[in-house]
Design an enzyme around this catalytic site. Sequence first.
Site, PDB file in Angstrom:
ATOM      1  N   LYS A   1     -95.344  16.797  42.603  1.00 39.48           N
ATOM      2  CA  LYS A   1     -96.428  17.309  41.952  1.00 39.48           C
ATOM      3  C   LYS A   1     -96.082  17.928  40.665  1.00 39.48           C
ATOM      4  CE  LYS A   1     -98.897  19.678  45.002  1.00 39.48           C
ATOM      5  NZ  LYS A   1     -99.013  20.956  46.039  1.00 39.48           N
TER       6      LYS A   1
ATOM      7  N   ARG B   1     -98.161  26.508  44.314  1.00 36.09           N
ATOM      8  CA  ARG B   1     -98.239  25.430  44.963  1.00 36.09           C
ATOM      9  C   ARG B   1     -96.919  24.811  45.154  1.00 36.09           C
ATOM     10  NH1 ARG B   1    -101.646  21.849  40.881  1.00 36.09           N
ATOM     11  NH2 ARG B   1    -102.196  20.634  42.749  1.00 36.09           N
TER      12      ARG B   1
ATOM     13  N   ARG C   1    -101.100  11.331  42.024  1.00 29.51           N
ATOM     14  CA  ARG C   1     -99.805  10.630  42.592  1.00 29.51           C
ATOM     15  C   ARG C   1    -100.046   9.228  42.808  1.00 29.51           C
ATOM     16  NH1 ARG C   1    -100.213  14.373  47.756  1.00 29.51           N
ATOM     17  NH2 ARG C   1    -102.603  14.268  47.936  1.00 29.51           N
TER      18      ARG C   1
HETATM   19  P1  ADP Z   1    -101.900  20.027  48.521  1.00 30.92           P
HETATM   20  O1  ADP Z   1    -100.287  19.861  48.232  1.00 30.92           O
HETATM   21  O2  ADP Z   1    -102.018  20.342  49.927  1.00 30.92           O
HETATM   22  O3  ADP Z   1    -102.501  19.078  48.188  1.00 30.92           O
HETATM   23  P2  ADP Z   1    -102.461  21.566  46.101  1.00 30.92           P
HETATM   24  O4  ADP Z   1    -101.204  22.362  45.628  1.00 30.92           O
HETATM   25  O5  ADP Z   1    -102.676  20.366  45.605  1.00 30.92           O
HETATM   26  O6  ADP Z   1    -101.895  21.357  47.726  1.00 30.92           O
HETATM   27  O7  ADP Z   1    -103.671  22.645  46.040  1.00 30.92           O
HETATM   28  C1  ADP Z   1    -104.806  22.221  46.952  1.00 30.92           C
HETATM   29  C2  ADP Z   1    -106.015  22.555  45.952  1.00 30.92           C
HETATM   30  O8  ADP Z   1    -106.172  23.769  45.435  1.00 30.92           O
HETATM   31  C3  ADP Z   1    -105.881  21.417  44.769  1.00 30.92           C
HETATM   32  O9  ADP Z   1    -106.428  20.075  45.128  1.00 30.92           O
HETATM   33  C4  ADP Z   1    -106.824  22.028  43.816  1.00 30.92           C
HETATM   34  O10 ADP Z   1    -108.333  22.078  44.230  1.00 30.92           O
HETATM   35  C5  ADP Z   1    -106.726  23.600  44.221  1.00 30.92           C
HETATM   36  N1  ADP Z   1    -105.798  24.342  42.961  1.00 30.92           N
HETATM   37  C6  ADP Z   1    -104.353  24.160  43.072  1.00 30.92           C
HETATM   38  N2  ADP Z   1    -104.116  24.847  41.914  1.00 30.92           N
HETATM   39  C7  ADP Z   1    -105.421  25.130  41.176  1.00 30.92           C
HETATM   40  C8  ADP Z   1    -105.338  25.747  39.899  1.00 30.92           C
HETATM   41  N3  ADP Z   1    -104.399  26.046  39.136  1.00 30.92           N
HETATM   42  N4  ADP Z   1    -106.810  25.754  39.540  1.00 30.92           N
HETATM   43  C9  ADP Z   1    -107.792  25.379  40.320  1.00 30.92           C
HETATM   44  N5  ADP Z   1    -107.652  25.191  41.555  1.00 30.92           N
HETATM   45  C10 ADP Z   1    -106.329  24.842  42.207  1.00 30.92           C
HETATM   46 MG    MG Z   2    -103.088  18.444  46.288  1.00 29.59          MG
END
Ligand code: ADP
Ligand code: MG
Length: 890
Positions: free
Chosen positions: A22, A92, A336
């Site tokens: 990521k 994240r 990805r």
């Molecule tokens: P996963 O690995 O389960 O996909 P993510 O880290 O991608 O988890 O987070 C899931 C969701 O959270 C993302 O798809 C996005 O919609 C939201 N998200 C994550 N970071 C942000 C951010 N900085 N601003 C807005 N939404 C976010």
């Molecule tokens: Mg995600």
Amino acid sequence: MSKFVYLFNEGNSEMKELLGGKGANLAEMTNIGLPVPFGFTISTQACNDYYEAGKKISAVVEAQILAALQQLEENTGKKLGDTANPLLVSVRSGSVFSMPGMMDTVLNLGMNDEAVKGVADLTGNARFAYDSYRRFIQMFSNVVLGIDSFYFEQFLEEVREQKGYSADPEMTAEDWQEVIAGYKQIVKKHTKNDFPQEPKEQLFLAIDAVFDSWNNQRAIVYRRLNKIPDHLGTAVNIQSMVFGNMGDDSGTGVAFTRDPSTGENILYGEYLINAQGEDVVAGIRTPQPIHVLEKDMPVVYKQFTATCELLEKHYKDMMDIEFTVERGKLYMLQCRVGKRTAQAAIRIAVEMVNEEIIDRKTALLRVDPDQLNQLLHRRIDDNHNQTQIAKGLPASPGAATGFVVFDADEAEQLGNDGKKVILVRSETTPDDIHGIVAAQAVVTSRGGMTSHAAVVARGMGKACICGCESIKIDTNAKEFTVGDTVVKYGDVITIDGSTGQVFLGEIPMIDPELSDEFKQLLDWADEARFLGVRANADTPEDASKALEFGADGIGLCRTEHMFMDPKRLPIVQEMILAETDEQRQVALDKLLPMQQGDFEGIFEAMKGHPVNVRLLDPPMHEFLPDKEELLVEVTKLQITAPDSEELKEKEKLLKKVNQLAEMNPMLGYRGCRLGMLNPEIYEMQARAICNAAVVLTEKGIPVKPEIMIPLVGHVNELKRMRELVVETAEKVKEEAGIGFEYQVGTMIEIPRAALTADKIAEEADFFSFGTNDLTQTTFGYSRDDAEGKFLQTYIEEKVLPENPFAVLDRDGVGKLVETGVKLGRQVKPNLKTGICGEHGGEKSSIEFCYEAGLNYVSCSPYRVPLARLAAAQATIRHQLAEEKETVTSK
Ligand code: ADP
Ligand code: MG
Ligand code: MG
């Protein structure tokens, strides 16, 4: 001093090991100028450092985090914990391989009683601000503090009910404030502490939680299952928030740059208006298909499609993308390489070559040979509503519907009457072959992926499920039970050998599709590969199938399967039971035209491609009835009909069965030992092959027979058998007055043969490594016994890395193969070498064969496309490695 923290503009997509998938891709997108909310990544090295320090973030790492945070604040013009203009971030997790079981993302971190007011003033949207705060409390409490979401949901539900609302959008800012107060009490009750108000404390607690989640039970189990090393660690991404929930000009969504199930070049995905990331996953509201965005927000849509195209061109692959729109402005949150079905993988690879995005070599490396199995067999149409009653191991792909039978003879009878049957047994033995031949599919309650049933079914391209342990078979009652369900003889079931599922009743099927793209890719594979691909085929039908799937020839035609034919078995038995040479010759004279007919059919189907025929191999007792059953029959007859002819016949048979019984049939009277002691059998077979060659030559059809002597251990065996074959062939030529080319060679399946391959090569035109038997004889395992007893434990406890009957054991068996090739070619530099056996259709074994310098692999017809691709990949990988070496050595 080591660098543990990287701003998004300091990394790139090559740094996955350090930044996680990521983080590396967020950095890459930042650097190519895409709108990514700014942030930084705490590296996997910091995670390892955390564990080394006894689960503590070291002072060095802490300092680097705080420095990066300051940069982020400068970049965004906001400050964490600021009352007027607060910075909110997401935390994240992200490791090298995407991994369920890791910590869930926390959004809106930085919210507290003061910041929420700032957000409300700044946006002029108090409802939004308090909603964001309560989401944060809920997520943080669940993910970081470990309080079950249930308590929060339950409380929210109570508030809603009390207010008489049916859904969240009716909640006002004041309502959310009330919820927040309640949430805080829940936190106090469960943690005995107040909800942390200090944003830096929130941040470090969340980082700790991500690191800790690397070693939670779910993550450990997942890593073990997927062979992901424990030492990799996870990275943590801290990213400034953007908001998809700020109104109808905002939203969030996910998209693939091409359809991941068909591969079609269209944008594929969905999004939700006025929502935050977790809403899409939660499934509370049904998202819209992505193309609707074109109407909702035309400008954003245009920008988004352009971005998708750019990302595809940049990564040269189909991408999986997460995005958010805040007040009409697009932000990219993740990308990805997208997962895809086999069908899509092929189509995308081929189309990207045509679109000049990638070259052919890259396209060939993009498709996993193992995935192809899905496409080469009939499968169940997913639109059905039958209930699954059991699940076993997916031992041989394909789907089938049929009447349940429990006995090979019954399978055969019904099969010959044109009925479709599925043979259900606790396990199968060579005695059941005729039943497997007649059945559509086989289900066993015991045994593994390489049990007899599995091996035979795969060889025949028949669907098979093994080790379906929940099925309890009662052969006497002619039924099986699974839990409360009783399935009787003659009931209809449907099975899917690709998934291991068993269903009641009939389900419609879809035929295998060899799409144009698939054929195209395989043509490219043929251009790229050096290693030949042949098929194991015993019938003209299999031979045609093999050609259709692109085989270069037949690498193994087993003559014993021809002997198992129910019409022939009595004659074969007559031959075995013969008491004088004359009697035996009478039986052989009857078999000769039948065998000749078989070979004519196969040669004709193969249209001049080489056909390798192995002379009779299995121990004789496999053609006779089972000893125990025979004993029961004889005992019964002794009482009911003591003077009958039948009894005399059966007693004679029993005597012979007893004579032929062996302590170790696998190491007994079989293979060329049969030909050594009963040369008239091999002579008959050689004659049948040569007669067939004459018939075809007369018809003007080219033939290339290769006559193969099995189980040779000493050169003298081969020498004598070769003389027999050559003598017979020359006689046939003379009688017919027609010439044809043929070769005589041997299987190398006994270690001694591999070790004395130089001597053996003097008598051989070719070697075919029979790696099934060679594995048995090298390890000293009897395969059927090993798989039923200790092999599973060996693999589970990592005594052996893999099942050597499935994946060729390079260190042992492989060394013998290499030795055999080397010694053989010392004597005959152009000695033709190949392997037949299960390994010929397995990708890593195929790569080994390429490295060992074999001329070809041979596998079941249904695995030929897989082998063609795997052979091409082996060649390409080595070419690329060599290119790299020459570059670095320059
Ligand atoms: P996963 O690995 O389960 O996909 P993510 O880290 O991608 O988890 O987070 C899931 C969701 O959270 C993302 O798809 C996005 O919609 C939201 N998200 C994550 N970071 C942000 C951010 N900085 N601003 C807005 N939404 C976010
Ligand atoms: Mg995600
Ligand atoms: Mg063998």
